[in-house]
Design a protein around this motif. Structure first.
Motif, PDB file in Angstrom:
ATOM      1  N   PRO A 118     -53.937 -91.704 -45.151  1.00 60.78           N
ATOM      2  CA  PRO A 118     -54.117 -93.129 -45.435  1.00 60.78           C
ATOM      3  C   PRO A 118     -52.840 -93.849 -45.854  1.00 60.78           C
ATOM      4  O   PRO A 118     -52.779 -95.074 -45.786  1.00 60.78           O
ATOM      5  CB  PRO A 118     -55.137 -93.131 -46.572  1.00 60.78           C
ATOM      6  N   LYS A 119     -51.823 -93.116 -46.298  1.00 61.54           N
ATOM      7  CA  LYS A 119     -50.609 -93.748 -46.808  1.00 61.54           C
ATOM      8  C   LYS A 119     -49.407 -93.328 -45.968  1.00 61.54           C
ATOM      9  O   LYS A 119     -49.421 -92.278 -45.316  1.00 61.54           O
ATOM     10  CB  LYS A 119     -50.374 -93.361 -48.268  1.00 61.54           C
ATOM     11  N   PRO A 120     -48.338 -94.121 -45.989  1.00 62.77           N
ATOM     12  CA  PRO A 120     -47.110 -93.724 -45.304  1.00 62.77           C
ATOM     13  C   PRO A 120     -46.582 -92.406 -45.867  1.00 62.77           C
ATOM     14  O   PRO A 120     -46.830 -92.069 -47.030  1.00 62.77           O
ATOM     15  CB  PRO A 120     -46.139 -94.876 -45.600  1.00 62.77           C
ATOM     16  N   SER A 121     -45.823 -91.704 -45.055  1.00 61.18           N
ATOM     17  CA  SER A 121     -45.284 -90.414 -45.502  1.00 61.18           C
ATOM     18  C   SER A 121     -44.380 -90.571 -46.717  1.00 61.18           C
ATOM     19  O   SER A 121     -44.315 -89.679 -47.577  1.00 61.18           O
ATOM     20  CB  SER A 121     -44.524 -89.749 -44.357  1.00 61.18           C
ATOM     21  N   THR A 122     -43.699 -91.692 -46.805  1.00 63.90           N
ATOM     22  CA  THR A 122     -42.779 -91.916 -47.930  1.00 63.90           C
ATOM     23  C   THR A 122     -43.505 -92.173 -49.244  1.00 63.90           C
ATOM     24  O   THR A 122     -42.897 -92.099 -50.314  1.00 63.90           O
ATOM     25  CB  THR A 122     -41.859 -93.096 -47.620  1.00 63.90           C
ATOM     26  N   ALA A 123     -44.795 -92.471 -49.172  1.00 60.86           N
ATOM     27  CA  ALA A 123     -45.544 -92.808 -50.383  1.00 60.86           C
ATOM     28  C   ALA A 123     -45.835 -91.586 -51.250  1.00 60.86           C
ATOM     29  O   ALA A 123     -46.153 -91.731 -52.435  1.00 60.86           O
ATOM     30  CB  ALA A 123     -46.863 -93.493 -50.007  1.00 60.86           C
ATOM     31  N   TYR A 124     -45.728 -90.384 -50.674  1.00 59.80           N
ATOM     32  CA  TYR A 124     -46.108 -89.177 -51.409  1.00 59.80           C
ATOM     33  C   TYR A 124     -44.929 -88.501 -52.118  1.00 59.80           C
ATOM     34  O   TYR A 124     -45.128 -87.509 -52.829  1.00 59.80           O
ATOM     35  CB  TYR A 124     -46.785 -88.180 -50.462  1.00 59.80           C
TER      36      TYR A 124
ATOM     37  N   PHE B  25     -53.534 -80.740 -39.009  1.00 57.44           N
ATOM     38  CA  PHE B  25     -52.260 -81.405 -38.718  1.00 57.44           C
ATOM     39  C   PHE B  25     -52.338 -82.864 -39.164  1.00 57.44           C
ATOM     40  O   PHE B  25     -53.192 -83.626 -38.700  1.00 57.44           O
ATOM     41  CB  PHE B  25     -51.948 -81.297 -37.224  1.00 57.44           C
ATOM     42  N   LEU B  26     -51.441 -83.235 -40.081  1.00 56.45           N
ATOM     43  CA  LEU B  26     -51.499 -84.533 -40.746  1.00 56.45           C
ATOM     44  C   LEU B  26     -50.417 -85.467 -40.219  1.00 56.45           C
ATOM     45  O   LEU B  26     -49.229 -85.144 -40.258  1.00 56.45           O
ATOM     46  CB  LEU B  26     -51.335 -84.345 -42.255  1.00 56.45           C
ATOM     47  N   SER B  27     -50.833 -86.621 -39.733  1.00 50.21           N
ATOM     48  CA  SER B  27     -49.892 -87.663 -39.323  1.00 50.21           C
ATOM     49  C   SER B  27     -49.932 -88.800 -40.332  1.00 50.21           C
ATOM     50  O   SER B  27     -50.802 -88.834 -41.217  1.00 50.21           O
ATOM     51  CB  SER B  27     -50.226 -88.186 -37.927  1.00 50.21           C
ATOM     52  N   PHE B  28     -49.004 -89.749 -40.198  1.00 51.56           N
ATOM     53  CA  PHE B  28     -48.863 -90.812 -41.186  1.00 51.56           C
ATOM     54  C   PHE B  28     -48.731 -92.161 -40.478  1.00 51.56           C
ATOM     55  O   PHE B  28     -48.215 -92.231 -39.354  1.00 51.56           O
ATOM     56  CB  PHE B  28     -47.633 -90.553 -42.057  1.00 51.56           C
ATOM     57  N   PRO B  29     -49.173 -93.238 -41.120  1.00 47.18           N
ATOM     58  CA  PRO B  29     -49.152 -94.554 -40.464  1.00 47.18           C
ATOM     59  C   PRO B  29     -47.755 -95.127 -40.256  1.00 47.18           C
ATOM     60  O   PRO B  29     -47.609 -96.116 -39.526  1.00 47.18           O
ATOM     61  CB  PRO B  29     -49.975 -95.433 -41.422  1.00 47.18           C
ATOM     62  N   ASP B  30     -46.727 -94.503 -40.860  1.00 51.41           N
ATOM     63  CA  ASP B  30     -45.370 -95.041 -40.684  1.00 51.41           C
ATOM     64  C   ASP B  30     -44.580 -94.290 -39.609  1.00 51.41           C
ATOM     65  O   ASP B  30     -43.376 -94.488 -39.480  1.00 51.41           O
ATOM     66  CB  ASP B  30     -44.601 -94.999 -42.014  1.00 51.41           C
ATOM     67  N   TRP B  31     -45.266 -93.445 -38.795  1.00 44.24           N
ATOM     68  CA  TRP B  31     -44.528 -92.678 -37.788  1.00 44.24           C
ATOM     69  C   TRP B  31     -45.468 -92.218 -36.681  1.00 44.24           C
ATOM     70  O   TRP B  31     -46.608 -91.833 -36.953  1.00 44.24           O
ATOM     71  CB  TRP B  31     -43.877 -91.456 -38.437  1.00 44.24           C
ATOM     72  N   VAL B  32     -44.967 -92.263 -35.448  1.00 40.38           N
ATOM     73  CA  VAL B  32     -45.720 -91.741 -34.307  1.00 40.38           C
ATOM     74  C   VAL B  32     -45.233 -90.313 -34.045  1.00 40.38           C
ATOM     75  O   VAL B  32     -44.038 -90.095 -33.822  1.00 40.38           O
ATOM     76  CB  VAL B  32     -45.501 -92.600 -33.051  1.00 40.38           C
ATOM     77  N   PRO B  33     -46.114 -89.310 -34.106  1.00 38.82           N
ATOM     78  CA  PRO B  33     -45.685 -87.916 -33.944  1.00 38.82           C
ATOM     79  C   PRO B  33     -44.949 -87.688 -32.628  1.00 38.82           C
ATOM     80  O   PRO B  33     -45.329 -88.210 -31.585  1.00 38.82           O
ATOM     81  CB  PRO B  33     -47.000 -87.132 -33.985  1.00 38.82           C
TER      82      PRO B  33
ATOM     83  N   PRO C 294     -40.660 -89.707 -41.690  1.00 33.70           N
ATOM     84  CA  PRO C 294     -39.485 -89.948 -42.543  1.00 33.70           C
ATOM     85  C   PRO C 294     -39.609 -89.441 -43.971  1.00 33.70           C
ATOM     86  O   PRO C 294     -38.602 -89.122 -44.602  1.00 33.70           O
ATOM     87  CB  PRO C 294     -39.320 -91.471 -42.497  1.00 33.70           C
ATOM     88  N   GLY C 295     -40.810 -89.359 -44.507  1.00 31.96           N
ATOM     89  CA  GLY C 295     -40.976 -88.909 -45.890  1.00 31.96           C
ATOM     90  C   GLY C 295     -41.202 -87.427 -46.041  1.00 31.96           C
ATOM     91  O   GLY C 295     -41.400 -86.945 -47.168  1.00 31.96           O
TER      92      GLY C 295
END
Length: 436
Positions: free
Chosen positions: A141-147, A92-100, A190-191
């Protein structure tokens, strides 16, 4: 340690099951009832890397270089064969730009045990998919929007995502222990695009913990997800093709090839059990359960069990009314119609995975071993082309009443093949004759 294998540009990008919209009050042949899901199964391995002998029956079509070929004479060893217990890890992958907003346990429960239960029933208990979900989030390591996650995912962005996911999870997962890998993204980030769920097959495998990872299921599903979506995607992991029709312009009805009748056609189907042809392909039917009917031979009179019936299965789906000895008899009849084509006959009804089927009878379908995934490798033949059924619930009502029922005779259009259904016995079997 690991390195990312090359991710080539696929010649036949495979779009998975379209999502279903609410059915309008009035039906029109030009209406669009589903939207294109970005559940795209990106398939990069087309021909068998190593072919193992599988079936020598005369009606088994030969495997071709078509992606997910329906040929059954050999097994493509690039794919795991689900004829034993297999282990699947869920990361399960989380991202630094969002709290699950959901926990890994909640997301795991979206897919299991429903996925493993589906396969257990479909395989008559011969295959067990054991899920091993991580109990905590793995931080990317990157925000969800970066991918730039989307249905038609850029190859470089997708490769970066896989590389980062494997890097992030490597310390917590021994990938050598698992046969199937699910990377499950935080659905609320968000991404994350819920239309981007896909199977990524690699022409050069990923390497982690001394193991080759040839394919990864990247899950971006909403919470709760589409019904049976992970079972459909896992079917691709076992070399099963997409069976829906893919309109050239993305418009129109996607379900005209098989309607409700196989999970690889629609995850929303009323009768989503896998075709008997697929169960034969996956090793869940014995050779004795397949009847080859030769063209030009005298009419063949035979008895078939309902496809979904296992030992002690209820007759007609009625609890407490067991079938006597069901589960070990013949389930598939096949007429070879050409070098790479065949007609298949099987009994479908409201049992097991097919409990929602609105019609019971002998389902007839064409199989083409040279057709690519998503390009009509299987097409159901409608025995009642002038009618439809289950209009409010079926993904494609014109095929919901496709089976041939008791007392009916049906000649397959374009083929000199005729089936007559004689009776449905009290034990749950169906007796018929096939003239080819």
């Amino acid at each position: 340690m690991h390195r990312l294998g090359a991710v080539s540009r696929e010649p036949f990008p495979e779009v998975s099951v379209p999502r279903q919209l609410p059915r309008p009050r009035l039906r029109s042949t030009a209406a669009v009832f589903t939207t294109l899901s970005a559940l795209a199964a990106t398939s990069l391995i087309t021909g068998p890397s190593v072919a193992e002998p599988f079936s020598s029956l005369p009606c088994a079509l030969k495997r071709t270089d078509a992606h997910h070929s329906e040929g059954l004479d050999t097994w493509n060893t690039a794919y795991p064969r689900p004829d034993r217990a297999l282990d699947a890890v869920m990361v399960f992958l989380s991202f630094p730009d969002w709290v699950p907003m959901s926990s890994p346990a909640e997301l795991a429960a979206d897919h299991f045990p429903v996925t493993s239960d589906y396969f257990h029933r479909a395989s008559y208990g011969r295959f067990t998919l054991r899920a091993h979900p991580l109990k905590r989030w793995v931080r990317m390591p990157k925000p969800s929007t970066a991918y730039a996650i989307q249905r038609d995912w850029n190859t470089e962005d997708r490769a970066t995502y896989l590389r980062d996911a494997l890097d992030a999870a490597d310390a917590q997962v021994d990938f050598s222990r698992y046969d199937v890998v699910y990377f499950v993204a935080d659905p609320d980030a968000p991404g994350v695009d819920s239309d981007a769920t896909k199977v990524v097959n690699l022409d050069e495998p990923l390497h982690a913990d001394g193991a080759d990872i040839r394919r990864v299921v990247t899950v971006f599903e909403q919470h709760p997800p589409d019904r049976l979506v992970l079972a459909h995607e896992t079917g691709h992991v076992f070399d099963l093709p997409d069976l829906y029709r893919r309109p050239a312009d993305g418009k129109g009805d996607w379900d005209t090839h098989v309607g409700d009748w196989d999970l690889m056609g629609s995850q929303f189907g009323l009768a989503p059990d896998l075709f008997a042809w697929h169960k034969w392909k996956l090793g869940w039917l014995e050779p004795s359960q397949v009847v080859c009917v030769a063209e030009g031979a005298p009419p063949a009179r035979l008895t078939l069990e309902p496809l979904a019936a296992g030992p002690g299965a209820p007759v007609g789906g009625i609890p407490g009314v067991p079938g006597f000895g069901l589960g070990h008899g013949a389930k598939l009849a096949v007429v070879r119609t050409g070098t790479g084509t065949a007609l298949a006959f099987e009994v479908r009804g409201p049992i097991g995975n097919d409990h929602g089927a609105c019609r019971a009878g002998i389902l007839v379908y064409r199989v083409r071993s040279g057709a690519e995934s998503g390009r009509g490798p299987v097409e159901v033949v409608d025995a009642h082309p002038g009618t439809e059924a289950c209009w409010a619930d079926s993904v494609y009502p014109p095929l919901a009443d496709a089976p041939v029922t008791v007392g009916e005779s049906f000649t397959v259009p374009g083929e000199d093949v005729r089936v007559h259904v004689e009776e449905r016995t009290v034990t749950g079997t169906w007796t018929m004759s096939i003239t080819a």
